[in-house]
Design an enzyme around this catalytic site. Structure first.
Site, short mmCIF file in Angstrom:
data_model
loop_
_atom_site.label_atom_id
_atom_site.label_comp_id
_atom_site.label_asym_id
_atom_site.label_seq_id
_atom_site.Cartn_x
_atom_site.Cartn_y
_atom_site.Cartn_z
N HIS A 37 0.82 -1.21 0.00
CA HIS A 37 0.00 0.00 0.00
C HIS A 37 0.86 1.27 0.00
O HIS A 37 0.33 2.39 0.08
CB HIS A 37 -0.92 -0.01 1.24
CG HIS A 37 -2.04 0.96 1.18
ND1 HIS A 37 -2.20 1.99 2.09
CD2 HIS A 37 -3.10 1.07 0.33
CE1 HIS A 37 -3.28 2.68 1.81
NE2 HIS A 37 -3.85 2.15 0.75
N LYS B 135 3.33 4.40 -1.17
CA LYS B 135 3.52 5.32 -2.30
C LYS B 135 4.85 6.03 -2.07
O LYS B 135 4.92 7.00 -1.32
CB LYS B 135 2.39 6.36 -2.39
CG LYS B 135 1.01 5.76 -2.66
CD LYS B 135 0.23 5.61 -1.40
CE LYS B 135 -1.15 5.01 -1.69
NZ LYS B 135 -1.78 4.48 -0.47
N ASP C 97 17.20 10.34 -7.68
CA ASP C 97 18.63 10.64 -7.52
C ASP C 97 19.10 10.54 -6.08
O ASP C 97 20.16 11.09 -5.72
CB ASP C 97 18.96 12.03 -8.08
CG ASP C 97 18.83 12.09 -9.59
OD1 ASP C 97 18.85 11.02 -10.23
OD2 ASP C 97 18.69 13.20 -10.13
N HIS D 273 -9.16 11.58 1.34
CA HIS D 273 -8.34 10.37 1.32
C HIS D 273 -7.04 10.58 2.10
O HIS D 273 -6.20 9.70 2.15
CB HIS D 273 -8.05 9.99 -0.14
CG HIS D 273 -7.40 8.66 -0.33
ND1 HIS D 273 -6.07 8.52 -0.68
CD2 HIS D 273 -7.89 7.40 -0.21
CE1 HIS D 273 -5.78 7.24 -0.79
NE2 HIS D 273 -6.86 6.53 -0.51
N LYS E 131 -4.26 10.88 4.99
CA LYS E 131 -3.96 10.10 6.19
C LYS E 131 -2.96 10.90 7.02
O LYS E 131 -1.74 10.77 6.85
CB LYS E 131 -3.37 8.74 5.82
CG LYS E 131 -4.22 7.94 4.80
CD LYS E 131 -3.45 7.76 3.54
CE LYS E 131 -4.12 6.96 2.45
NZ LYS E 131 -5.39 6.44 2.55
N ASP F 217 -0.37 18.56 19.31
CA ASP F 217 0.20 19.66 20.11
C ASP F 217 0.94 20.70 19.27
O ASP F 217 1.79 21.43 19.81
CB ASP F 217 1.15 19.11 21.18
CG ASP F 217 0.42 18.28 22.23
OD1 ASP F 217 -0.82 18.33 22.27
OD2 ASP F 217 1.11 17.58 23.00
#
Length: 482
Positions: A224, A226, A231, A400, A402, A407
């Site tokens: 899952h 990404k 470089d 979508h 996450k 604080d």
């Protein structure tokens, strides 16, 4: 033969329950999460054949299994040297400790669990949608000099995907090394495009292919992540996949997502993480040289750690980091997640925080991209509302992102949802950023999303229709399988 023909159905049912009982014993001995255990046992005993198929495809536990070994990469001398170079001296650690107070417990937690070092010299750019991400990413790919590494749950050769993949073909023909890992379940690339990539010199492997493969029974464990590394100095991580769904300019439904672009030392752990996946997916002999870990020249000082979790880690590192951050919060906790299907530990931590007069807010989608996930998410909200957690439903489109910010000193952006699958099953990666400026920026983005959200009122929510509650209860029972 006559006996078999006359009693074939009874024989099959008997065989089903012999195998089902064997599976139940195995599940009980594994001492899994009680909710997940009950879900599988009910499925196995109540739904003949279907229960066995579901358990075979989704119920196997491979955490700490040798098939997911990271040693081929972590034991290489170049990687060991990079890990040593990332070690901080005492004055630098003290500076971070003074900033974070109790949040600094996260640093040794991830180091002891994952050998994830805290990196200091980083420049972090917050990305609030796919349009901005692809604008930055395409420019970085055009300017790549040596290599481009990509690891993605979803890559589709639709409009934006084709544009990106063709650019990768061009760069490969220019002599740039291009390596891509795609999840075999999440991604969809045509055979024609795959041939174009191969002919251009792009190396691409599917992560745990599920069709006619020895790993078919392990289709539950998906990559899952990404991740992009360019470089060895530029890195991307977050929730935005490569698909037209994430480009609002080409999409009827607004898609709110969050990603970050990292320049500096924090790219090195991402590079190591990519190589562990490449080693597994390609099954090739891998020799890593120092050219993949060049000097970055970044003077900015934004402390961050890369947290990874999956069947190849001994612990649920991202879940534990989120838990520690929540339990050590002093003033505020702001969470955005598309799927809120947490374990008991996270629920309890949020309830205790809210009852301790902390400002606890959670944003979830009003309309999800999965009706089962939507009902399962809704089944948990009453527990939060009852404890004083403020819950908001995003109404502008689909959220979508996450993210979590605590604080105004700690923020995390990554691929992990607040659900059982992200905590225990999928391969995930989050960036944990220990910086006031970044946290304030993430808080401002959260507050902007609140303007496009509707607050749930506890009394009204508690009195929703009984039929709705029943559907939620069924969806919740299936939550560990989602």
């Amino acid at each position: 033969m006559d006996f078999i023909r006359n009693y074939i159905w009874e024989i099959l049912i008997g065989l089903n329950y012999v195998l089902a009982l064997s599976a139940v014993i195995t599940i009980l001995l594994k001492k899994l999460n009680p909710t997940k255990t009950l879900s599988y046992i009910i499925g196995l005993l109540v739904f003949p054949f279907v229960g066995l198929i579901v358990y075979y495809l989704f119920g196997q536990e491979y955490r700490k299994s040798k098939i997911f070994s990271r040693k081929n990469v972590l034991n290489q001398s170049v990687v060991k040297k990079i890990q040593e170079q990332l070690e901080l001296d005492s004055p630098e650690i003290d500076k971070v400790d003074n900033l974070l107070d109790e949040k600094s417990k996260l640093i040794p937690l991830l180091y002891n669990s994952l050998k994830s070092k805290l990196t200091i010299n980083n420049e972090v750019k917050l990305i609030k949608d796919g349009d901005f991400k692809f604008e930055l990413l395409l420019e970085d790919i055009k300017n790549a000099k040596h290599h481009i590494h990509m690891e993605y749950f979803i890559i589709k050769d639709d409009k934006i995907g084709t544009k990106l993949l063709k650019l990768l073909c061009d760069r490969a023909q220019d002599g740039v090394e291009v390596r891509i890992i795609i999840d075999d379940v999440g991604s969809s690339i045509s055979s024609r495009m795959k041939r174009q990539l191969k002919d251009a010199g792009v190396e691409m492997f599917s992560f745990m292919p599920v069709l006619f493969s020895k790993f078919t029974g392990k289709m539950n464990y998906r990559d899952h992540r990404k991740i992009i590394v360019i470089d060895g100095t530029i890195g991307y991580v977050g929730g935005i996949n490569i698909s037209d769904s994430y480009v609002n300019a080409n999409n009827d439904r607004y898609w709110r997502d969050t990603h970050i672009r990292i320049l500096g030392e924090g790219v090195k752990p991402l590079q190591i993480l990519f190589f562990t996946s490449w080693d597994f997916a390609s099954e090739e002999e891998l020799n890593i040289s120092g050219v993949y870990f060049p000097e970055h020249g970044c003077k900015a000082k934004t402390p961050l750690q890369i947290a990874a979790s999956g069947p190849d880690t001994d612990w649920s590192n991202i879940m534990e980091a989120i838990f520690v951050a929540i339990t050590n919060a002093e003033t505020s906790i702001y969470i955005t997640t598309p799927y809120f299907i947490p374990n008991d530990e996270i629920i309890t931590a949020l309830q205790v925080a809210a009852r301790s007069n902390l400002d606890v807010k959670v944003i979830v989608p009003k309309d999800s991209d999965s009706w089962v996930a939507e009902y399962a998410t809704n089944s948990y909200l009453e527990q939060l509302l009852e404890a004083g957690v403020e819950v908001y439903q995003y109404t502008k489109g689909f959220v979508h992102a996450k993210t979590m910010v605590v604080d105004n000193v700690f923020g995390t952006v990554g691929t992990a949802n607040l659900d059982y699958r992200s905590f225990n099953i999928n391969f995930e990666v989050n960036a944990l950023v220990y910086d006031r400026n970044f946290s304030k920026e993430l808080t401002a983005l959260f507050n902007k999303d609140l303007e496009d959200s509707k607050k749930i009122e506890y009394e009204k929510w508690k009195n929703r229709a009984k039929t709705t509650k029943f559907i939620e209860a069924i969806a919740r029972l299936a939550a560990p399988l989602l």
